[in-house]
Design a protein around this motif. Structure first.
Motif, PDB file in Angstrom:
ATOM      1  N   LYS A 185       0.915  -1.183   0.196  1.00  0.00           N
ATOM      2  CA  LYS A 185      -0.020   0.123   0.112  1.00  0.00           C
ATOM      3  C   LYS A 185       0.787   1.419  -0.151  1.00  0.00           C
ATOM      4  O   LYS A 185       1.906   1.113   0.836  1.00  0.00           O
ATOM      5  CB  LYS A 185      -0.840  -0.083   1.343  1.00  0.00           C
ATOM      6  CG  LYS A 185      -1.880   1.156   1.195  1.00  0.00           C
ATOM      7  CD  LYS A 185      -2.841   1.044   2.520  1.00  0.00           C
ATOM      8  CE  LYS A 185      -3.594   2.512   2.482  1.00  0.00           C
ATOM      9  NZ  LYS A 185      -4.673   2.329   3.601  1.00  0.00           N
ATOM     10  N   ASP A 186       0.453   2.184  -0.714  1.00  0.00           N
ATOM     11  CA  ASP A 186       1.063   3.436  -0.704  1.00  0.00           C
ATOM     12  C   ASP A 186       0.544   4.389   0.383  1.00  0.00           C
ATOM     13  O   ASP A 186      -0.556   4.439   0.441  1.00  0.00           O
ATOM     14  CB  ASP A 186       1.074   4.253  -2.014  1.00  0.00           C
ATOM     15  CG  ASP A 186       1.631   3.495  -3.307  1.00  0.00           C
ATOM     16  OD1 ASP A 186       2.515   2.733  -2.936  1.00  0.00           O
ATOM     17  OD2 ASP A 186       1.439   3.394  -4.490  1.00  0.00           O
ATOM     18  N   PHE A 187       1.498   5.168   0.884  1.00  0.00           N
ATOM     19  CA  PHE A 187       1.284   6.206   2.031  1.00  0.00           C
ATOM     20  C   PHE A 187       1.809   7.613   1.745  1.00  0.00           C
ATOM     21  O   PHE A 187       2.942   7.338   1.200  1.00  0.00           O
ATOM     22  CB  PHE A 187       1.765   5.803   3.291  1.00  0.00           C
ATOM     23  CG  PHE A 187       0.802   4.649   3.996  1.00  0.00           C
ATOM     24  CD1 PHE A 187      -0.112   4.564   4.857  1.00  0.00           C
ATOM     25  CD2 PHE A 187       1.257   3.317   3.603  1.00  0.00           C
ATOM     26  CE1 PHE A 187      -0.471   3.555   5.516  1.00  0.00           C
ATOM     27  CE2 PHE A 187       0.783   2.228   4.191  1.00  0.00           C
ATOM     28  CZ  PHE A 187      -0.250   2.265   5.019  1.00  0.00           C
ATOM     29  N   PRO A 188       1.169   8.631   1.871  1.00  0.00           N
ATOM     30  CA  PRO A 188       1.940   9.821   1.518  1.00  0.00           C
ATOM     31  C   PRO A 188       2.868  10.153   2.627  1.00  0.00           C
ATOM     32  O   PRO A 188       2.596   9.582   3.899  1.00  0.00           O
ATOM     33  CB  PRO A 188       0.868  10.893   1.731  1.00  0.00           C
ATOM     34  CG  PRO A 188      -0.223  10.246   2.574  1.00  0.00           C
ATOM     35  CD  PRO A 188      -0.148   8.825   2.249  1.00  0.00           C
ATOM     36  N   PHE A 189       4.267  10.637   2.485  1.00  0.00           N
ATOM     37  CA  PHE A 189       4.995  11.165   3.525  1.00  0.00           C
ATOM     38  C   PHE A 189       4.327  11.938   4.306  1.00  0.00           C
ATOM     39  O   PHE A 189       3.949  13.068   3.829  1.00  0.00           O
ATOM     40  CB  PHE A 189       6.245  11.394   3.149  1.00  0.00           C
ATOM     41  CG  PHE A 189       7.403  11.605   4.044  1.00  0.00           C
ATOM     42  CD1 PHE A 189       8.399  10.427   3.766  1.00  0.00           C
ATOM     43  CD2 PHE A 189       7.837  12.231   4.922  1.00  0.00           C
ATOM     44  CE1 PHE A 189       9.629  10.437   4.963  1.00  0.00           C
ATOM     45  CE2 PHE A 189       8.542  12.159   6.076  1.00  0.00           C
ATOM     46  CZ  PHE A 189       9.609  11.417   5.960  1.00  0.00           C
ATOM     47  N   PRO A 190       4.221  11.932   5.722  1.00  0.00           N
ATOM     48  CA  PRO A 190       3.449  12.954   6.329  1.00  0.00           C
ATOM     49  C   PRO A 190       4.085  14.441   6.210  1.00  0.00           C
ATOM     50  O   PRO A 190       5.362  14.687   6.129  1.00  0.00           O
ATOM     51  CB  PRO A 190       3.709  12.487   7.867  1.00  0.00           C
ATOM     52  CG  PRO A 190       4.011  11.169   7.886  1.00  0.00           C
ATOM     53  CD  PRO A 190       4.794  10.926   6.463  1.00  0.00           C
ATOM     54  N   GLY A 191       3.111  15.060   6.062  1.00  0.00           N
ATOM     55  CA  GLY A 191       3.396  16.583   5.492  1.00  0.00           C
ATOM     56  C   GLY A 191       4.128  17.180   6.663  1.00  0.00           C
ATOM     57  O   GLY A 191       3.654  17.556   7.552  1.00  0.00           O
ATOM     58  N   GLY A 192       5.526  17.821   5.938  1.00  0.00           N
ATOM     59  CA  GLY A 192       6.047  18.763   6.847  1.00  0.00           C
ATOM     60  C   GLY A 192       7.068  18.297   7.901  1.00  0.00           C
ATOM     61  O   GLY A 192       7.678  18.561   8.680  1.00  0.00           O
ATOM     62  N   ALA A 193       6.841  16.841   7.978  1.00  0.00           N
ATOM     63  CA  ALA A 193       7.474  15.966   9.224  1.00  0.00           C
ATOM     64  C   ALA A 193       8.926  15.989   8.757  1.00  0.00           C
ATOM     65  O   ALA A 193       9.236  15.352   7.470  1.00  0.00           O
ATOM     66  CB  ALA A 193       7.034  14.722   9.279  1.00  0.00           C
ATOM     67  N   ALA A 194      10.029  15.958   9.451  1.00  0.00           N
ATOM     68  CA  ALA A 194      11.091  15.458   9.104  1.00  0.00           C
ATOM     69  C   ALA A 194      11.596  14.208   9.313  1.00  0.00           C
ATOM     70  O   ALA A 194      12.761  13.743   8.499  1.00  0.00           O
ATOM     71  CB  ALA A 194      12.403  16.445  10.325  1.00  0.00           C
TER      72      ALA A 194
END
Length: 412
Positions: free
Chosen positions: A41-50
């Motif tokens: 499954k594809d997940f977005p990289f959490p926005g703004g997270a380092a």
């Protein structure tokens, strides 16, 4: 995006089941050992997270080892994969496995593809609780290592040798700012003196461990080195680690003994312990141990990030120049060597290597030292290992081992 399942085109076809819902239970059933099944499954990289923490739970028993697991595959803006890393397996109290790791965000990364697999075993494994959460980036863990090169002198006594150790420590105090660890060679208080162990062996605490303790406190650093130890009426070739407060942080008994040692009365250890220091996990292999690849591999499997090798010397220059860095590179584990005798080419070198086997620093002069810094938190990914992008040996060399088929290693 929904979960999708697939398997290679082989005779054994897995059965996949998805219970649906917000937290689906994803099962893979294999009728025999020849199959492999994968949920993805594809997940977005959490926005703004380092950084992100990638996690998934399972009902897989720990005995399955590398036959079950998960990969985090990081996608770039153009959709191609930049790197892949295995999640670390964690054994739960009930004996089953969950998988979780934290990854720093690399440039141009926009998403994570999570791959859950079960392979080469009959049965059923169920995954659930898969998630990708934003988090703070793991801090760097820079470790300043000082390795020493103390040359034995003729007709020297253990007391005179310890006095020379002090002189070298005084130089280090003046010339090295805030060392984290200082490494001395094998049997440092008596090596080369040809003393019987009944004379040279020390207890712990004893003269050398107390000296190390005093200087560890004075320099606020760890000190490691070898002695011949007398313990409960037995003699061991022992390496000690003293922590910054001068307390004994670890002790290792040499596992692989030379003929001279065993015929002289030394008995071997039988474990490869790893010690938790304030900067990371450290293991030790002493001299002849380094000729046996199992020593470094066992330390890495036990969690070591840095291998210390107090060594008398290496007679073969080719072994010194090629095998020493290979011990680091084949494990993805930093390594530091402290030697006191030259090889056949007349060179005696104490060396520090990073987890790729690259030379960081070396000392080759009599009664000298070298300092080098390694970052134990750095992910050193390279191309064309196992995954079709960039991968890290520290992960791949452990998670792709064939646990359970190396029994021939136990044959006489």
């Amino acid at each position: 995006m929904e979960w999708k399942s697939f398997s290679p085109e082989i005779q054994t076809i897995p059965e996949f089941r998805n219970s649906g819902g917000n937290d689906p239970r994803l099962s893979i059933s294999l009728p025999d050992w020849k199959g492999i099944g994968i949920w993805e499954k594809d997940f977005p990289f959490p926005g703004g997270a380092a950084a992100c923490r990638v996690s998934v739970d399972s009902d897989a028993p720990a005995e399955l080892g590398n036959k079950v697991g998960a990969l985090a595959c990081f996608r770039k803006n153009d959709g191609s994969f930049s790197s892949m890393d295995y999640l670390e397996p964690i054994a739960k109290k009930d004996g089953t496995l969950c998988f979780s790791s934290v990854f720093k965000r690399d440039p141009d990364i926009t998403g994570v593809t999570l791959k859950l697999y079960f392979k080469w075993a009959a049965g059923t494994v169920v995954f659930h609780g898969a998630r990708v959460d934003g988090c703070e980036a793991p801090p760097d863990r820079f470790v300043k290592i000082v390795t020493t090169r103390l040359t034995p002198l003729e007709k020297e006594t253990p007391e005179q040798r310890r006095a020379r150790i002090v002189l070298l420590l005084e130089r280090i105090k003046k010339e090295v700012a805030a060392p984290d660890l200082i490494l001395f060679s094998e049997g440092i208080p008596d090596i080369g003196m040809s003393l019987p162990y009944s004379v040279s062996a020390e207890t712990v605490p004893g003269p050398t461990s107390l000296l190390f303790s005093e200087w560890a406190k004075r320099l606020n650093c760890h000190i490691a080195g070898g002695i011949h130890e007398k313990l409960e009426g037995n003699f061991y070739n022992t390496a000690l680690i003293l922590d910054r407060k001068g307390q004994l942080a670890g002790k290792y008994h040499k596992v692989h003994l030379t003929w001279n040692e065993s015929s002289g009365g030394i008995i071997p250890g039988d474990t490869f312990p790893v010690f938790d220091l304030d900067f990371g996990r450290v293991g030790i292999a002493i001299c002849w141990d380094n000729w046996f690849g199992e020593s470094a591999r066992m330390l890495r499997l036990n969690g070591a990030e840095l291998m210390l090798v107090p060594i008398a010397g290496d007679g073969i220059p080719e072994h010194r120049d090629h095998v020493w860095p290979a011990r680091a590179a084949e494990q993805g584990m930093a390594a530091a060597f402290s030697a006191c005798y030259p090889s056949e080419d007349g060179i005696c070198a104490s060396r520090i290597f990073n987890p790729l086997g690259a030379l960081v620093a070396q000392a080759t002069e009599n009664d000298s030292f070298a300092e080098g810094t390694v970052n134990l938190a750095e992910r050193l990914r390279t191309l064309y290992l196992s995954v079709p992008c960039r991968g890290e040996g520290r992960s791949l060399y452990v998670r792709e081992r064939r646990n359970g088929i190396y029994q021939r290693l136990d044959l006489p």
